[in-house]
Design an enzyme around this catalytic site. Sequence first.
Site, short mmCIF file in Angstrom:
data_model
loop_
_atom_site.label_atom_id
_atom_site.label_comp_id
_atom_site.label_asym_id
_atom_site.label_seq_id
_atom_site.Cartn_x
_atom_site.Cartn_y
_atom_site.Cartn_z
N ARG A 1 7.07 6.72 14.61
CA ARG A 1 6.73 7.09 13.23
C ARG A 1 6.20 8.52 13.17
O ARG A 1 5.44 8.95 14.03
CB ARG A 1 5.68 6.13 12.66
CG ARG A 1 5.00 6.63 11.39
CD ARG A 1 4.00 5.66 10.84
NE ARG A 1 3.00 6.35 10.03
CZ ARG A 1 2.23 5.78 9.12
NH1 ARG A 1 2.33 4.48 8.89
NH2 ARG A 1 1.34 6.48 8.44
N ASP B 1 0.63 5.04 1.88
CA ASP B 1 -0.01 5.52 3.09
C ASP B 1 -1.12 6.54 2.79
O ASP B 1 -0.91 7.50 2.05
CB ASP B 1 1.01 6.19 4.02
CG ASP B 1 1.86 5.16 4.75
OD1 ASP B 1 1.38 4.05 4.99
OD2 ASP B 1 3.03 5.49 5.09
N HIS C 1 0.83 -1.20 0.00
CA HIS C 1 0.00 0.00 0.00
C HIS C 1 0.87 1.25 0.00
O HIS C 1 2.05 1.22 0.33
CB HIS C 1 -0.92 0.03 1.22
CG HIS C 1 -0.21 0.14 2.54
ND1 HIS C 1 0.48 -0.91 3.11
CD2 HIS C 1 -0.07 1.19 3.40
CE1 HIS C 1 1.01 -0.53 4.25
NE2 HIS C 1 0.70 0.75 4.45
N HIS D 1 4.74 -0.04 0.19
CA HIS D 1 5.47 -0.78 1.20
C HIS D 1 4.54 -1.76 1.89
O HIS D 1 3.31 -1.66 1.81
CB HIS D 1 6.11 0.16 2.22
CG HIS D 1 5.11 0.95 3.01
ND1 HIS D 1 4.46 2.05 2.50
CD2 HIS D 1 4.63 0.81 4.27
CE1 HIS D 1 3.63 2.55 3.40
NE2 HIS D 1 3.72 1.81 4.49
#
Length: 321
Positions: A279, A111, A109, A264
């Site tokens: 993150r 993000d 996918h 990713h």
Amino acid sequence: MAETLRTDTAVAPISVRRLGRFLAAEVTNIDLSKPLDPQTVESLKLAHAEHGVLVFPNQKISSDDLKRFGRYFGKLTVHPFSTNDQEQPELIVYDNKEGNPPPSTDVWHSDETFHECPPMGTMLCSKIIPAIGGDTCFCSMEAAYEGLSDRLQKFIEGLEAIHDFIPFKSLFPNTPDGQKRLKMYELKFPPVVHPVVRVHPVTGRKSLFVNPGKFTVAIKGMQDGESRWLLDMLGRTVNTLEYHHRHKWVPDTVVFWDNRSLQHAAVHDYYPQQRKMDRVTIEGDRPLGTGAKATEAEIRRRKVPSVLSFPDRPKRQHELD
């Protein structure tokens, strides 16, 4: 396929070393715990756009350092459906272990493409790494586009795809309050349309910008069967191993990837071992395509005209209520 071999580069004071055929580079001679000068930031922006994935080893940094580093590239965003830090919501802490399994990121996918302006990039900093497993895989969608035949490239340029936050809708329970909150988020994040072929704003290179395993639900204006077939075929381009880079984590590593040109997937083969990551996500701009958009007449054959195209048609009950 067009030749896209890239050479190693060295830009003082940082050093950039290619890691993969189509994507990924390691950046050394840099300390992310300290402020960066404008020349270094500009060099990193160009390297990020060129290689898609930047790996910064040996970076023992705090969450504040990570946020400062992210802000060099743009405004930090808040993920509406993630486990954000209560005091600093732009920071996501993934602390996955027994009793707290990893989220559904083990599919290819990009993000948050359900936004009108999806993120330009994402940074992960490794804190605790399992003894076995927990890699992150990346796929160059520029290479995926270049790997298509000339005729197919011409066909998909100008097509648009519909993106929705469908994977997160299961987070809302089937209760009156849960469905009320779901409707609120559906109004806040209605389906959006992005080009199937995206042009990178820095390099000008083209890439596939669909992730049917996650957020891409249909090709706009196309008949359902053809739409499903095309998305399935384009989605399978990520299975070409030559387009991949698989990152094996060690502690104190920062990885910064380009959400505009690659996909990713996290490998969830470590549970119930602990894997802890910080993150941050950086705001992006609206994806741009290659030019003229395809019209519905070009991509959909109707046996009879749509009844909705006639203003004097009989009204349906929902229009009268």
